[in-house]
Scaffold this motif. Structure first.
Motif, PDB file in Angstrom:
ATOM      1  N   LEU A  18       6.653   3.925  -0.814  1.00  0.00           N
ATOM      2  CA  LEU A  18       6.271   2.519  -0.866  1.00  0.00           C
ATOM      3  C   LEU A  18       4.976   2.409  -1.649  1.00  0.00           C
ATOM      4  CD1 LEU A  18       6.963   1.398   2.824  1.00  0.00           C
ATOM      5  CD2 LEU A  18       8.345   0.862   0.820  1.00  0.00           C
ATOM      6  N   THR A  19       4.736   1.258  -2.215  1.00  0.00           N
ATOM      7  CA  THR A  19       3.504   1.050  -2.958  1.00  0.00           C
ATOM      8  C   THR A  19       2.592   0.093  -2.199  1.00  0.00           C
ATOM      9  OG1 THR A  19       2.535   0.238  -5.015  1.00  0.00           O
ATOM     10  CG2 THR A  19       4.593  -0.790  -4.309  1.00  0.00           C
ATOM     11  N   TYR A  20       1.315   0.443  -2.127  1.00  0.00           N
ATOM     12  CA  TYR A  20       0.323  -0.386  -1.446  1.00  0.00           C
ATOM     13  C   TYR A  20      -0.848  -0.705  -2.377  1.00  0.00           C
ATOM     14  CZ  TYR A  20       2.820   1.488   2.621  1.00  0.00           C
ATOM     15  OH  TYR A  20       3.791   1.867   3.526  1.00  0.00           O
ATOM     16  N   SER A  21      -0.577  -0.751  -3.668  1.00  0.00           N
ATOM     17  CA  SER A  21      -1.651  -0.869  -4.642  1.00  0.00           C
ATOM     18  C   SER A  21      -2.228  -2.279  -4.748  1.00  0.00           C
ATOM     19  CB  SER A  21      -1.164  -0.412  -6.023  1.00  0.00           C
ATOM     20  OG  SER A  21      -0.041  -1.191  -6.436  1.00  0.00           O
ATOM     21  N   GLU A  22      -1.495  -3.291  -4.274  1.00  0.00           N
ATOM     22  CA  GLU A  22      -1.996  -4.661  -4.393  1.00  0.00           C
ATOM     23  C   GLU A  22      -3.251  -4.862  -3.545  1.00  0.00           C
ATOM     24  OE1 GLU A  22       2.583  -5.152  -4.385  1.00  0.00           O
ATOM     25  OE2 GLU A  22       1.072  -3.756  -3.616  1.00  0.00           O
ATOM     26  N   LEU A  25     -11.053   7.871   0.413  1.00  0.00           N
ATOM     27  CA  LEU A  25      -9.903   8.634  -0.078  1.00  0.00           C
ATOM     28  C   LEU A  25      -8.613   7.831   0.095  1.00  0.00           C
ATOM     29  CD1 LEU A  25      -8.730  11.299  -1.158  1.00  0.00           C
ATOM     30  CD2 LEU A  25      -8.603  12.106   1.214  1.00  0.00           C
ATOM     31  N   MET A  26      -8.449   7.181   1.243  1.00  0.00           N
ATOM     32  CA  MET A  26      -7.247   6.371   1.465  1.00  0.00           C
ATOM     33  C   MET A  26      -7.160   5.219   0.472  1.00  0.00           C
ATOM     34  SD  MET A  26      -6.492   5.977   5.512  1.00  0.00           S
ATOM     35  CE  MET A  26      -5.154   4.857   5.098  1.00  0.00           C
ATOM     36  N   ASP A  27      -8.287   4.569   0.230  1.00  0.00           N
ATOM     37  CA  ASP A  27      -8.284   3.446  -0.700  1.00  0.00           C
ATOM     38  C   ASP A  27      -7.987   3.925  -2.121  1.00  0.00           C
ATOM     39  OD1 ASP A  27      -8.752   0.543  -0.936  1.00  0.00           O
ATOM     40  OD2 ASP A  27     -10.372   1.160  -2.285  1.00  0.00           O
ATOM     41  N   PHE A  28      -8.466   5.105  -2.456  1.00  0.00           N
ATOM     42  CA  PHE A  28      -8.193   5.694  -3.780  1.00  0.00           C
ATOM     43  C   PHE A  28      -6.703   6.013  -3.928  1.00  0.00           C
ATOM     44  CE2 PHE A  28      -7.591   9.519  -6.351  1.00  0.00           C
ATOM     45  CZ  PHE A  28      -8.152   9.125  -7.565  1.00  0.00           C
ATOM     46  N   ARG A  68      -4.090   4.844  -2.158  1.00  0.00           N
ATOM     47  CA  ARG A  68      -3.152   3.720  -2.041  1.00  0.00           C
ATOM     48  C   ARG A  68      -2.946   3.019  -3.385  1.00  0.00           C
ATOM     49  NH1 ARG A  68      -4.862  -1.411  -2.470  1.00  0.00           N
ATOM     50  NH2 ARG A  68      -7.109  -1.754  -2.391  1.00  0.00           N
ATOM     51  N   LYS A  69      -3.914   3.111  -4.282  1.00  0.00           N
ATOM     52  CA  LYS A  69      -3.806   2.468  -5.590  1.00  0.00           C
ATOM     53  C   LYS A  69      -2.994   3.309  -6.576  1.00  0.00           C
ATOM     54  CE  LYS A  69      -8.380   0.326  -5.102  1.00  0.00           C
ATOM     55  NZ  LYS A  69      -9.769   0.288  -5.625  1.00  0.00           N
ATOM     56  N   ARG A  70      -2.766   4.564  -6.222  1.00  0.00           N
ATOM     57  CA  ARG A  70      -2.132   5.474  -7.196  1.00  0.00           C
ATOM     58  C   ARG A  70      -0.795   6.038  -6.743  1.00  0.00           C
ATOM     59  NH1 ARG A  70      -7.285   5.012  -7.572  1.00  0.00           N
ATOM     60  NH2 ARG A  70      -8.349   5.194  -9.591  1.00  0.00           N
ATOM     61  N   ILE A  71      -0.544   6.051  -5.445  1.00  0.00           N
ATOM     62  CA  ILE A  71       0.735   6.559  -4.952  1.00  0.00           C
ATOM     63  C   ILE A  71       1.720   5.405  -4.840  1.00  0.00           C
ATOM     64  CG2 ILE A  71       1.914   7.648  -3.012  1.00  0.00           C
ATOM     65  CD1 ILE A  71      -0.625   9.218  -2.477  1.00  0.00           C
ATOM     66  N   THR A  72       2.854   5.528  -5.480  1.00  0.00           N
ATOM     67  CA  THR A  72       3.824   4.428  -5.517  1.00  0.00           C
ATOM     68  C   THR A  72       5.157   4.808  -4.879  1.00  0.00           C
ATOM     69  OG1 THR A  72       4.561   5.128  -7.719  1.00  0.00           O
ATOM     70  CG2 THR A  72       2.804   3.462  -7.602  1.00  0.00           C
ATOM     71  N   TRP A  73       5.224   5.970  -4.232  1.00  0.00           N
ATOM     72  CA  TRP A  73       6.469   6.379  -3.577  1.00  0.00           C
ATOM     73  C   TRP A  73       6.162   6.980  -2.214  1.00  0.00           C
ATOM     74  CZ3 TRP A  73       8.767  10.502  -1.291  1.00  0.00           C
ATOM     75  CH2 TRP A  73      10.154  10.428  -1.105  1.00  0.00           C
TER      76      TRP A  73
END
Length: 320
Positions: free
Chosen positions: A182-186, A170-173, A175-180
């Motif tokens: 901060l963004t952690y999608s990389e 769930l966290m990995d899912f 982190r790729k979609r929440i951008t506020w």
């Protein structure tokens, strides 16, 4: 507007510090007075207190190891010596109004000393927040299994085993979609499952150590103590682990009180009365001493850190 919000946050945290500390001192004085009046110490009491301090030191040590592994999972290698020197030192900020979260202070340490970005350190801190909460929930599930009908026990065990993997996914899912904010999608923010599970296991061990610390304190105040009873009562040890983990969660989630001071002790006191049937006075002093022992352990690690030399340390850091 920003300054107004910052002032209000500092005001709330200041009130939390005073309120929690006042409640804590009240519990301490009332508990010590009550226990001395009861005369419930036994010959094991002093040795039990020493063992509790050793367990508190181990609890703090495994927290440091857990932090090192979290950083390593993010391809950041910082030496054990450096973490011992700075981990607890940065956490002092949680007792200061305006910087209740030691995580923010630690981000400053990592940025100023090693150039690690706030995004990376904040993601690492978020992982560190979730892991003990997850491990505590697993302890609660396992404790509930001891109270459930036999046919439900296997479901509780299965739930406790699957929970870490479900939360990791769930966290990995997310982190790729929440951008506020901060963004952690990389890709560099991907946290490997093997490190995640290792950290969860470490904190399960930590909850077990904290439970043993509380359990030792219970026996230190029990005139009927025998060494045989101490080593055979594994179920009671797990009850103590459950009580401490739940009280820690409650104290942690009350954000405006620094380090949950007073709140965690009140919760632990009531849980000890519930699961062990302890008298009010004993439950009170045990809950207060558990805080004192962990504070003493943190202080001892701070002192140890003063004698550690880390100049010239070579770090392995990801590129921002």
């Amino acid at each position: 507007m920003f300054k107004s919000k910052k002032w209000f946050r500092n005001f709330l945290q200041y009130i939390g510090l005073l309120g929690g500390s006042g409640f804590y001192v009240y519990q301490l004085s009332k508990g010590i007075h009550s226990v001395i009046a009861m005369g419930t110490f036994n010959p094991f009491g002093f040795l039990g207190l020493i063992l509790s301090v050793v367990l508190g030191l181990a609890f703090n040590y495994f927290q440091i190891i857990n932090w090192i592994l979290i950083l390593k999972g993010m391809k950041i290698t910082i030496s054990l010596e450096s973490c011992i020197k700075n981990y607890r030192l940065s956490f002092i900020a949680r007792y200061i109004p305006g910087s209740i979260w030691g995580y923010l202070s630690r981000s400053e340490w990592l940025y100023r000393s090693y150039g690690i970005s706030y995004r990376i350190s904040s993601w690492a801190s978020l992982i560190e927040i979730i892991i003990p909460l997850l491990a505590a929930i697993m302890v609660i599930i396992l404790y509930a299994s001891t109270l459930a009908p036999r046919w439900l026990v296997s479901f509780f065990f299965l739930g406790s085993i699957l929970a870490p993997m479900i939360i990791w996914r769930l966290m990995d899912f997310l982190r790729k979609r929440i951008t506020w904010p901060l963004t952690y999608s990389e890709d560099r923010f991907y946290f490997p499952l093997r490190y995640w599970l290792t950290c969860v296991v470490i904190f399960l061990i930590n909850w077990g150590l904290s439970g043993l610390m509380v359990y030792t304190l219970i026996f230190s105040l029990n005139p009927a103590f025998t060494s045989l009873n101490f080593f055979l009562a594994i179920r009671d040890w797990f009850k103590a682990t459950f009580a401490f983990a739940v009280s820690w969660m409650i104290g942690f989630l009350v954000l405006f009180v620094p380090a949950g001071m007073g709140v965690r002790e009140a919760a632990l006191q009531n849980l000890l009365r519930y699961v062990f049937g302890l008298p009010y006075e004993q439950a009170l002093i045990i809950s207060v001493w558990s805080r004192l022992i962990l504070l003493l352990s943190e202080g001892l690690w701070l002192i140890i850190g003063l004698f550690i030399h880390t100049e010239g340390e070579i770090l392995s850091l990801p590129r921002e």
